[in-house]
Design an enzyme around this catalytic site. Structure first.
Site: not given
Length: 383
Positions: A89, A338, A368
């Site tokens: 991510c 996202h 994260c």
């Protein structure tokens, strides 16, 4: 050590799963952010030393070094290389880190750093599942060293979000209140035009389409993602599509090409934590970055932490003592989506613009990441 200056940072609007960007080839999606960046800065494309792009699930149309194909799809010189980064991510945040490090070290003068992800076209974790056809059930299980150290149990972000909520005693109601705040902040930011400066349109599409009209009552009626879990779909980041790009330059390039820096990279670093808890690394990563810089969390005027799940952000706030009123002030991934490989540079663009809007000095970004790692970037506004 040389300075790495931030010249500009842009992103496409974020499309929801199956939405306005779902049919756009990832290379064309990446090209949209790159073209928007180059055109806004009036930089000669041949001046770019490298294109560093983040992307996860690099199979199919996202394979073959999407950084390179996005640059070429934008119509820019073949002489400029590209490289694709996968730190899950945080991939495009890591792309910015690599770009800044190249400039600081003197091995590059101008870097385009960003990322792209079309999650509608290539579903999340597609690369992790691709090995099943070759006899590998997951990237982890079957590796003797991994099995000996961590066992053969579930390695899942959903399980991680639940464990974090339990360990930090974060109630479902607390998380729902944060998720509601995220959606309300995002919708207000769109109405107020706060994203207008950072967004480059893709065709006629120019407004983020993920924010939800919701309420605490609606969220309370949702079923948890697993029996006994406090996590529901309303408390998780949204699957989405988008791209982002940032232009970094050295002192020499600023003078040579007549560029105007908006900020400087003050600090970049990454740290790790338990890969089963997976999403807790922003806590030690932030503490490490502040220790290295001699700054405090209160010195940060604007903070962006990716809302992979509400529990991740709330645990981080508890551990760092950050003021919630400085965190994700225009909403986060729960509301805005996202798009994995694009998210880091997307949030970077939002951070930069908000820091200027509030006339602040320091901004902090942390994300994260799968595998239990996290990046931290601190920028200092100029002017």
């Amino acid at each position: 050590m040389r300075e790495a200056y931030v010249i500009d940072a842009v992103r496409t609007p974020v499309g929801k799963r199956g939405g306005s960007l779902s049919a756009v080839h990832p290379a064309d999606l990446g090209a949209a952010a790159i073209k928007g960046l180059i055109e806004r800065t009036n930089l000669t494309p041949a001046a770019v030393d490298d294109v560093v792009f983040g992307c996860c699930d690099t199979i199919g149309p996202q394979a073959g070094n999407i950084a390179r194909t996005s640059w070429l799809a934008a119509g820019y010189p073949e002489s400029v290389p590209g490289v694709t980064v996968d730190r899950q991510c945080g991939s495009s945040q890591q792309a910015i880190t690599f770009g800044a490090q190249a400039i600081m070290s003197g091995t590059a003068e101008v870097i385009v750093a960003g990322g792209v992800q079309n999650m509608s076209a290539i579903p999340i974790s597609a690369a992790m599942l691709a090995g099943q056809a070759y006899g590998f059930d997951s990237p982890f299980v079957g590796a003797q060293g991994w099995d000996h150290r961590y066992g053969t149990g579930e390695v899942s972000q959903f399980n991680s979000a639940t464990m974090i909520a339990e360990k930090w005693d974060i109630s479902r109601r607390e998380m729902e209140e944060w998720a509601l705040r995220s959606n309300e902040r995002a919708r207000k930011a769109i109405v107020d035009g706060k994203f207008d400066r950072e967004i480059v349109p893709v065709g006629d599409f120019w407004i983020d389409e993920c924010p939800r009209e919701t309420s605490l009552e609606k969220m309370a009626g949702l079923q948890p993602l697993a029996e006994g879990s406090r996590i529901t779909a309303a408390l998780a980041s949204q699957i989405s599509d988008g791209s982002s790009a940032t232009l970094l330059a050295s002192d020499w390039a600023v003078a040579e090409y007549g560029l105007t820096p908006r900020a400087r990279i003050h600090h970049v670093s990454a740290r790790g934590a338990d890969p089963i808890y997976m999403l807790t690394a922003p806590i030690p990563a932030t503490k490490w970055a502040l220790e290295k810089t001699g700054l405090t969390i209160d010195d940060m005027d604007v903070i962006e932490i990716n809302e992979a799940f509400a529990s991740v952000v709330l645990a981080w706030i508890k551990e760092t003592g950050a003021n919630p009123d400085k965190v994700n002030v225009n909403g986060g991934a729960i509301a805005l989506g996202h798009p994995l490989g694009a998210t880091g540079a997307k949030l970077f663009a939002t951070l930069l613009n908000e820091l200027e809007r509030v006339n602040g000095r320091y901004g902090l970004l942390t994300i994260c990441e799968g595998g239990g790692t996290a990046n931290v970037t601190i920028i200092e506004r100029l002017g």
